[in-house]
Enzyme design. Structure first.
Site, mmCIF file in Angstrom:
data_model
loop_
_atom_site.group_PDB
_atom_site.id
_atom_site.type_symbol
_atom_site.label_atom_id
_atom_site.label_comp_id
_atom_site.label_asym_id
_atom_site.label_seq_id
_atom_site.Cartn_x
_atom_site.Cartn_y
_atom_site.Cartn_z
ATOM 1 N N ASP A 30 0.855 -1.190 0.000
ATOM 2 C CA ASP A 30 0.000 0.000 0.000
ATOM 3 C C ASP A 30 0.895 1.245 0.000
ATOM 4 O O ASP A 30 1.850 1.331 0.766
ATOM 5 C CB ASP A 30 -0.924 -0.009 1.219
ATOM 6 C CG ASP A 30 -2.071 0.960 1.063
ATOM 7 O OD1 ASP A 30 -3.226 0.504 1.002
ATOM 8 O OD2 ASP A 30 -1.810 2.186 0.984
ATOM 9 N N ASN A 86 -12.745 -2.773 2.704
ATOM 10 C CA ASN A 86 -13.554 -1.564 2.810
ATOM 11 C C ASN A 86 -14.582 -1.627 1.685
ATOM 12 O O ASN A 86 -14.239 -1.971 0.546
ATOM 13 C CB ASN A 86 -12.683 -0.317 2.671
ATOM 14 C CG ASN A 86 -11.690 -0.187 3.814
ATOM 15 O OD1 ASN A 86 -11.950 -0.685 4.906
ATOM 16 N ND2 ASN A 86 -10.568 0.456 3.567
ATOM 17 N N GLN A 93 -14.084 2.853 1.244
ATOM 18 C CA GLN A 93 -13.510 2.375 -0.026
ATOM 19 C C GLN A 93 -13.263 3.554 -0.970
ATOM 20 O O GLN A 93 -14.190 4.308 -1.275
ATOM 21 C CB GLN A 93 -14.450 1.360 -0.693
ATOM 22 C CG GLN A 93 -13.843 0.742 -1.947
ATOM 23 C CD GLN A 93 -14.733 -0.318 -2.585
ATOM 24 O OE1 GLN A 93 -15.885 -0.508 -2.188
ATOM 25 N NE2 GLN A 93 -14.198 -0.999 -3.571
ATOM 26 N N HIS A 99 -10.252 -5.342 -3.247
ATOM 27 C CA HIS A 99 -8.917 -5.597 -2.684
ATOM 28 C C HIS A 99 -9.050 -5.885 -1.210
ATOM 29 O O HIS A 99 -9.907 -5.323 -0.533
ATOM 30 C CB HIS A 99 -7.970 -4.418 -2.931
ATOM 31 C CG HIS A 99 -8.522 -3.092 -2.491
ATOM 32 N ND1 HIS A 99 -9.448 -2.394 -3.238
ATOM 33 C CD2 HIS A 99 -8.306 -2.364 -1.377
ATOM 34 C CE1 HIS A 99 -9.770 -1.282 -2.608
ATOM 35 N NE2 HIS A 99 -9.095 -1.236 -1.469
ATOM 36 N N HIS A 101 -7.176 -5.694 2.325
ATOM 37 C CA HIS A 101 -6.065 -5.103 3.080
ATOM 38 C C HIS A 101 -5.524 -6.154 4.048
ATOM 39 O O HIS A 101 -6.293 -6.760 4.808
ATOM 40 C CB HIS A 101 -6.548 -3.904 3.903
ATOM 41 C CG HIS A 101 -6.958 -2.715 3.102
ATOM 42 N ND1 HIS A 101 -6.146 -1.613 2.919
ATOM 43 C CD2 HIS A 101 -8.111 -2.448 2.439
ATOM 44 C CE1 HIS A 101 -6.775 -0.714 2.178
ATOM 45 N NE2 HIS A 101 -7.984 -1.194 1.876
HETATM 46 P P1 AMP Z 1 -9.596 1.519 -0.070
HETATM 47 O O1 AMP Z 1 -9.699 2.793 0.700
HETATM 48 O O2 AMP Z 1 -10.033 0.307 0.700
HETATM 49 O O3 AMP Z 1 -10.214 1.629 -1.440
HETATM 50 O O4 AMP Z 1 -8.036 1.271 -0.244
HETATM 51 C C1 AMP Z 1 -7.304 1.736 -1.316
HETATM 52 C C2 AMP Z 1 -5.883 1.653 -0.877
HETATM 53 O O5 AMP Z 1 -5.069 1.681 -2.022
HETATM 54 C C3 AMP Z 1 -5.440 2.815 0.023
HETATM 55 O O6 AMP Z 1 -4.958 2.293 1.254
HETATM 56 C C4 AMP Z 1 -4.355 3.503 -0.786
HETATM 57 O O7 AMP Z 1 -3.287 3.978 0.013
HETATM 58 C C5 AMP Z 1 -3.900 2.410 -1.724
HETATM 59 N N1 AMP Z 1 -3.378 2.827 -3.017
HETATM 60 C C6 AMP Z 1 -3.828 3.802 -3.831
HETATM 61 N N2 AMP Z 1 -3.116 3.860 -4.973
HETATM 62 C C7 AMP Z 1 -2.173 2.881 -4.867
HETATM 63 C C8 AMP Z 1 -1.123 2.449 -5.714
HETATM 64 N N3 AMP Z 1 -0.882 3.024 -6.897
HETATM 65 N N4 AMP Z 1 -0.335 1.417 -5.280
HETATM 66 C C9 AMP Z 1 -0.558 0.850 -4.081
HETATM 67 N N5 AMP Z 1 -1.540 1.225 -3.232
HETATM 68 C C10 AMP Z 1 -2.337 2.232 -3.623
#
Ligand code: AMP
Ligand code: ZN
Length: 111
Positions: A30, A86, A93, A99, A101
């Site tokens: 992340d 999420n 989300q 995805h 976590h």
């Molecule tokens: P969510 O809030 O559950 O949709 O989680 C999305 C997650 O993706 C967040 O924790 C972000 O920090 C992470 N994220 C966003 N862009 C990237 C990326 N390019 N590579 C890795 N993680 C990312």
């Protein structure tokens, strides 16, 4: 989906630190970790969220948890970790591509 960040990473159209890749999943770090170890288990199939899973995804979802368990072992956090999907904006989300976590690596017992 060309406007999906995770599809772009999966298709190698965006850079990312891919820690694991197989036929069905990638695992990435992340970029804004909220735990000492914060990884994302991402299916290659674009599914918007848990609200969008169907019976046909049962094996994929099961495999996702098996990969989370294996990844926790590989990153030496098996002793304690959290898994979270999420779901929806009100559930935190931000990226509409399913995805899981995987968070762990804390020193102290989590209260
Ligand atoms: P969510 O809030 O559950 O949709 O989680 C999305 C997650 O993706 C967040 O924790 C972000 O920090 C992470 N994220 C966003 N862009 C990237 C990326 N390019 N590579 C890795 N993680 C990312
Ligand atoms: Zn996607």
């Amino acid at each position: 989906m060309s406007d999906c960040i995770f599809c772009n990473i999966i298709n190698k159209n965006s850079p990312a630190d891919i820690l694991h890749e197989d036929d069905d999943f990638i695992v990435v770090k992340d970029i804004k970790p909220t735990a000492p170890v914060h990884l994302l288990i991402i299916p290659k199939e674009h599914i918007d969220s848990i609200n969008h899973i169907e019976k046909k995804h049962r094996e994929l979802i099961g495999d996702m948890f098996l990969l989370a368990k294996k990844t926790a072992h590989d990153y030496e956090i098996s002793e304690g970790y959290k898994l979270a999907f999420n779901t929806g904006r009100k559930g935190g989300q931000l990226i509409d591509h399913l995805h899981l976590h995987l968070m762990g690596g804390w020193n102290e017992e989590q209260k």
